[in-house]
Enzyme design. Structure first.
Site, mmCIF file in Angstrom:
data_model
loop_
_atom_site.group_PDB
_atom_site.id
_atom_site.type_symbol
_atom_site.label_atom_id
_atom_site.label_comp_id
_atom_site.label_asym_id
_atom_site.label_seq_id
_atom_site.Cartn_x
_atom_site.Cartn_y
_atom_site.Cartn_z
ATOM 1 N N CYS A 136 10.800 -36.413 -35.301
ATOM 2 C CA CYS A 136 9.993 -37.622 -35.118
ATOM 3 C C CYS A 136 9.569 -38.294 -36.427
ATOM 4 O O CYS A 136 9.056 -39.408 -36.406
ATOM 5 C CB CYS A 136 8.761 -37.302 -34.277
ATOM 6 S SG CYS A 136 9.172 -36.593 -32.670
ATOM 7 N N HIS B 41 7.725 -44.326 -28.100
ATOM 8 C CA HIS B 41 8.070 -43.435 -29.213
ATOM 9 C C HIS B 41 9.579 -43.209 -29.271
ATOM 10 O O HIS B 41 10.065 -42.154 -28.884
ATOM 11 C CB HIS B 41 7.317 -42.109 -29.031
ATOM 12 C CG HIS B 41 7.598 -41.067 -30.055
ATOM 13 N ND1 HIS B 41 8.027 -41.353 -31.340
ATOM 14 C CD2 HIS B 41 7.512 -39.703 -29.992
ATOM 15 C CE1 HIS B 41 8.174 -40.221 -32.012
ATOM 16 N NE2 HIS B 41 7.894 -39.215 -31.209
ATOM 17 N N CYS C 66 3.396 -35.564 -35.905
ATOM 18 C CA CYS C 66 3.846 -34.191 -35.717
ATOM 19 C C CYS C 66 5.360 -34.203 -35.596
ATOM 20 O O CYS C 66 5.975 -35.246 -35.365
ATOM 21 C CB CYS C 66 3.196 -33.559 -34.490
ATOM 22 S SG CYS C 66 3.498 -34.434 -32.936
ATOM 23 N N GLY D 32 8.795 -31.961 -34.046
ATOM 24 C CA GLY D 32 9.300 -30.886 -33.227
ATOM 25 C C GLY D 32 9.847 -29.741 -34.064
ATOM 26 O O GLY D 32 10.471 -29.947 -35.098
#
Length: 424
Positions: free
Chosen positions: A113, A382, A410, A412
């Site tokens: 991300c 997103h 954050c 993954g």
């Protein structure tokens, strides 16, 4: 003694702030930052267009908005998560189709991300090191075409059996969200309140035109459903009809979302869980692009400077609660730059899930009023590889001249990232 330390830290922060705002010829600066609208995955206006076409169309519009000699671009980095090989071939093709010479090198990057921010960081570091003077950083994702079971990661049993952290690198994101909620006591009610505010802020921003400067309209051809019921008219039935549509508005924000309306939704990942479709980030399609160069070059070709890039930091965190990433990345960034939360005017913290965004902001000591003033991924969407670049496009319009802004997310697998910028 505590009061003396507070005064000392205050003056140290003031000194760091002044130093970071100095304008030097070797500064890395942003001269353009634009994005497409964020459209709904699987049903929005971009659902039939893969990521290469989204990127191509965005760059076409960017170079109309910012007419430069494309040969001055010395590297292109594109962040992407879901395409095979992070889209290295199709996105290279899109860049060339948009008019950037094939002599300009290209790299695809995938750090989940944060990929869009990593593209910016890579270009900025190359400029700072003197390897290049100008580079283009992008992020793009077509979740409509590439998100699903086929995108789930796989690791060998020999690896996953070694330790829980290795095994947890492939936990579903929803599971990590519920792990965090339970570990830190983030209640469903406060998550729904946070999500409702995200929708309300995004809807207001969208309707007030606050995103209009950062969004470049994209024209797409949409097939019109054939309502002709005459089964004997084979020619008519076989000929699809298309219409041109200009996409210039985010599709995620909607009116009248409240904590009470969200409370009616069923948990998505755990029977008695707190995370659900209404307080988690939306599946979306979109692209964003940021053009960076050193200040000397920007001034020599009379390009307006939007912001100065300062720094990006990355941290690793336990994979089973990957959402805590910003809680550690943001303090690390501020410490490295000699700043405090009080020095930062806006924090764009990606809302992968309401629980992790709440925890991260609170843990870093960030006032709610400074977090995502125009809404976040819960309301806007997103598109994984795009978000890190999209946040920069947004925050540069939220800041006033001389203000610092931080973007963070954050990641993954158990990481966090944060970037610092100052508006000019």
């Amino acid at each position: 003694m505590e009061r003396l330390n507070q005064i000392k830290n205050h003056f140290a922060s003031q000194s760091a702030s002044s130093t970071l705002k100095e304008k030097l010829k070797d500064d890395v600066v942003i001269v353009a930052a634009y994005r497409t609208a964020m459209t709904k995955g699987g049903k929005g206006h971009f659902k039939d267009f893969n990521s290469d076409e989204l990127l191509y169309k965005l760059l076409q519009q960017l170079f109309i908005k910012t007419p430069i000699d494309k040969s001055i671009i010395e590297d292109v980095i594109v962040g992407n998560v879901l395409n095979q090989g992070a889209g290295v071939n199709e996105h290279r093709a899109a860049v060339i189709a948009a008019g950037i010479p094939s002599s300009v090198p290209f790299m695809a990057v995938n750090r989940q991300c944060s990929s869009g921010l990593m593209a910016i960081n890579d270009v900025a570091n190359k400029i700072a090191a003197g390897q290049i003077s100008c580079g283009l950083a992008c992020g793009v994702e077509s979740m409509s075409n590439n998100y699903g079971p086929q995108a789930a990661p796989k690791i060998s049993k020999a690896v996953s059996d070694v330790c829980s952290d290795a095994k947890n690198c492939v936990l579903p994101m929803g599971t990590t969200s519920e792990n965090l909620n339970e570990m830190y006591g983030i209640k469903r009610g406060e998550q729904d309140q946070f999500a409702a505010k995200s929708y309300q802020k995004a809807y207001h921003a969208s309707n007030s035109g606050l995103f209009s400067d950062e969004i470049l309209p994209i024209d797409v051809s949409i097939e019109i459903e054939n309502d002709n019921d005459d089964e004997d008219d084979d020619d008519s039935a076989s000929q699809p009809t298309f219409k041109s549509v200009r996409v210039s508005k985010d599709e995620g924000p909607r009116a009248n979302v409240t904590a009470e309306s969200l409370a009616k939704l069923k948990p998505a990942f755990k029977k008695d869980g707190a995370s659900h479709a209404g307080n988690s980030s939306q599946i979306s399609d979109g692209a964003a692009a940021v053009l960076l160069m050193n200040r000397q070059l920007a001034e020599s070709i009379s390009l307006p400077i939007l912001a100065k890039y300062i720094m990006t930091t990355i941290v690793g965190v336990p994979p089973h609660i990957m959402g805590v990433g910003p809680a550690y990345a943001i303090p690390k960034l501020l410490e490295m730059c000699g700043l405090t939360v009080e020095d930062i005017s806006v924090f764009e913290v990606n809302e992968a899930f309401a629980g992790q965004a709440l925890f991260s902001s609170r843990s870093a000591g960030i006032p709610e009023s400074k977090v995502n003033p125009r809404g976040g991924a819960i309301a806007l969407g997103h598109p994984l590889g795009c978000t890190g670049a999209r946040q920069v496009c947004t925050i540069l319009r939220e800041l006033e001249v001389g203000e610092f802004g931080v973007t963070s997310m954050c990641i993954g697998g158990g990481q966090g990232a944060a970037g610092l910028f100052v508006k000019e």
